[in-house]
Design a protein around this motif. Structure first.
Motif, PDB file in Angstrom:
ATOM      1  N   ALA A  55       1.624   0.780  -0.952  1.00  0.00           N
ATOM      2  CA  ALA A  55       1.553   2.355  -0.999  1.00  0.00           C
ATOM      3  C   ALA A  55      -0.103   2.512  -0.450  1.00  0.00           C
ATOM      4  CB  ALA A  55       1.605   2.696  -2.236  1.00  0.00           C
ATOM      5  N   VAL A  56      -0.891   1.897  -0.701  1.00  0.00           N
ATOM      6  CA  VAL A  56      -2.289   1.988  -0.454  1.00  0.00           C
ATOM      7  C   VAL A  56      -2.371   1.774   1.191  1.00  0.00           C
ATOM      8  CG1 VAL A  56      -4.417   1.556  -0.477  1.00  0.00           C
ATOM      9  CG2 VAL A  56      -3.439   1.750  -2.476  1.00  0.00           C
ATOM     10  N   LYS A  57      -1.600   0.887   1.637  1.00  0.00           N
ATOM     11  CA  LYS A  57      -1.695   0.590   3.200  1.00  0.00           C
ATOM     12  C   LYS A  57      -0.904   1.598   3.756  1.00  0.00           C
ATOM     13  CE  LYS A  57      -0.104  -3.279   6.071  1.00  0.00           C
ATOM     14  NZ  LYS A  57       0.525  -4.393   6.250  1.00  0.00           N
ATOM     15  N   GLU A  58      -0.222   2.151   3.547  1.00  0.00           N
ATOM     16  CA  GLU A  58       0.723   3.275   4.179  1.00  0.00           C
ATOM     17  C   GLU A  58      -0.140   4.730   3.832  1.00  0.00           C
ATOM     18  OE1 GLU A  58       4.793   3.291   3.816  1.00  0.00           O
ATOM     19  OE2 GLU A  58       4.929   1.084   3.842  1.00  0.00           O
ATOM     20  N   GLY A  59      -1.118   4.615   2.855  1.00  0.00           N
ATOM     21  CA  GLY A  59      -1.784   6.031   2.689  1.00  0.00           C
ATOM     22  C   GLY A  59      -0.846   6.978   1.612  1.00  0.00           C
ATOM     23  N   LEU A  60      -0.022   6.331   0.853  1.00  0.00           N
ATOM     24  CA  LEU A  60       0.694   6.896  -0.079  1.00  0.00           C
ATOM     25  C   LEU A  60       0.683   6.719  -1.486  1.00  0.00           C
ATOM     26  CD1 LEU A  60       4.184   6.274   1.795  1.00  0.00           C
ATOM     27  CD2 LEU A  60       2.898   8.131   1.792  1.00  0.00           C
ATOM     28  N   SER A  61       1.057   7.718  -2.302  1.00  0.00           N
ATOM     29  CA  SER A  61       0.799   7.438  -3.890  1.00  0.00           C
ATOM     30  C   SER A  61       2.238   6.299  -4.204  1.00  0.00           C
ATOM     31  CB  SER A  61       1.047   8.577  -4.614  1.00  0.00           C
ATOM     32  OG  SER A  61       2.312   9.175  -4.662  1.00  0.00           O
ATOM     33  N   LEU A  62       1.799   5.827  -5.402  1.00  0.00           N
ATOM     34  CA  LEU A  62       3.051   5.034  -5.970  1.00  0.00           C
ATOM     35  C   LEU A  62       4.327   5.632  -5.778  1.00  0.00           C
ATOM     36  CD1 LEU A  62       1.635   3.252  -8.905  1.00  0.00           C
ATOM     37  CD2 LEU A  62       2.099   2.234  -6.677  1.00  0.00           C
ATOM     38  N   GLU A  63       4.403   6.958  -6.523  1.00  0.00           N
ATOM     39  CA  GLU A  63       5.720   7.540  -6.471  1.00  0.00           C
ATOM     40  C   GLU A  63       6.115   7.928  -4.989  1.00  0.00           C
ATOM     41  OE1 GLU A  63       2.815   8.437  -8.059  1.00  0.00           O
ATOM     42  OE2 GLU A  63       3.462   8.484 -10.126  1.00  0.00           O
ATOM     43  N   GLU A  64       5.199   8.325  -4.172  1.00  0.00           N
ATOM     44  CA  GLU A  64       5.677   8.694  -2.632  1.00  0.00           C
ATOM     45  C   GLU A  64       6.188   7.276  -1.971  1.00  0.00           C
ATOM     46  OE1 GLU A  64       2.488  12.165  -1.252  1.00  0.00           O
ATOM     47  OE2 GLU A  64       1.883  10.165  -1.391  1.00  0.00           O
ATOM     48  N   TRP A  65       5.543   6.281  -2.202  1.00  0.00           N
ATOM     49  CA  TRP A  65       6.040   4.887  -1.485  1.00  0.00           C
ATOM     50  C   TRP A  65       7.489   4.850  -2.233  1.00  0.00           C
ATOM     51  CZ3 TRP A  65       7.507   0.121  -2.736  1.00  0.00           C
ATOM     52  CH2 TRP A  65       7.692  -0.795  -1.496  1.00  0.00           C
ATOM     53  N   ILE A  66       7.459   4.759  -3.364  1.00  0.00           N
ATOM     54  CA  ILE A  66       8.580   4.269  -4.110  1.00  0.00           C
ATOM     55  C   ILE A  66       9.938   4.953  -3.547  1.00  0.00           C
ATOM     56  CG2 ILE A  66      10.106   4.191  -6.392  1.00  0.00           C
ATOM     57  CD1 ILE A  66       7.420   3.268  -7.445  1.00  0.00           C
ATOM     58  N   GLU A  67       9.676   6.516  -3.525  1.00  0.00           N
ATOM     59  CA  GLU A  67      10.722   7.628  -3.277  1.00  0.00           C
ATOM     60  C   GLU A  67      11.021   7.162  -1.578  1.00  0.00           C
ATOM     61  OE1 GLU A  67      11.261  12.202  -2.655  1.00  0.00           O
ATOM     62  OE2 GLU A  67       9.653  11.531  -3.706  1.00  0.00           O
ATOM     63  N   LYS A  68      10.092   6.868  -0.741  1.00  0.00           N
ATOM     64  CA  LYS A  68      10.231   6.841   0.751  1.00  0.00           C
ATOM     65  C   LYS A  68      11.258   5.391   1.033  1.00  0.00           C
ATOM     66  CE  LYS A  68       7.200   4.747   3.313  1.00  0.00           C
ATOM     67  NZ  LYS A  68       8.008   3.533   4.118  1.00  0.00           N
ATOM     68  N   THR A  69      10.901   4.488   0.249  1.00  0.00           N
ATOM     69  CA  THR A  69      11.498   3.151   0.099  1.00  0.00           C
ATOM     70  C   THR A  69      12.806   3.287  -0.281  1.00  0.00           C
ATOM     71  OG1 THR A  69       9.324   2.023   0.066  1.00  0.00           O
ATOM     72  CG2 THR A  69      11.172   0.818  -0.537  1.00  0.00           C
ATOM     73  N   VAL A  70      13.197   3.932  -1.391  1.00  0.00           N
ATOM     74  CA  VAL A  70      14.703   3.909  -1.825  1.00  0.00           C
ATOM     75  C   VAL A  70      15.455   4.934  -0.942  1.00  0.00           C
ATOM     76  CG1 VAL A  70      15.730   5.169  -3.844  1.00  0.00           C
ATOM     77  CG2 VAL A  70      13.898   3.704  -4.279  1.00  0.00           C
TER      78      VAL A  70
END
Length: 114
Positions: free
Chosen positions: A92-107
């Motif tokens: 998430a940090v690598k992509e500049g996203l919050s945990l929630e944003e990264w999980i939502e995007k990945t799902v």
């Protein structure tokens, strides 16, 4: 709130408006209750009494506005091993996203592939 002798404010959400909106958007009373942070029985009571309290009018107007997403959001809690959580946080940090944003995007990406 208004009495039978007074007229509601022009932007007052009554049970008729709310019921129509729920039907049009295929949203249950339980879903709107969760979005408002109240119990489902509270929403049922609004319809039984034909009155929605002033303290939720602003939130209802917001939910019913065109700016609000078509789907109501829900939150869940998921247990993860620390090693997995650390990896998710790293990505998430690598992509500049919050945990929630990264999980939502990945799902969402994963669901598109299915």
């Amino acid at each position: 709130m208004f009495t039978s002798n007074s007229k509601p404010e022009p932007d007052y959400v009554d049970t008729k408006k709310l019921g129509q909106w729920l039907n049009e958007h295929s949203i249950s009373r339980a879903e709107i209750a969760k979005a408002l942070g109240v119990q489902t029985t509270v929403v049922h009571n609004w319809f039984a009494r034909q009155r929605i309290p002033k303290n939720v009018q602003g939130s209802l107007r917001h939910l019913m506005s065109k700016d609000y997403p078509a789907e109501l959001e829900s939150s869940i809690s998921v247990r993860l091993k620390n090693s997995m959580l650390n990896e998710v946080a790293r990505r998430a940090v690598k992509e500049g996203l919050s945990l929630e944003e990264w999980i939502e995007k990945t799902v969402a990406e994963r669901l598109k592939r299915v």
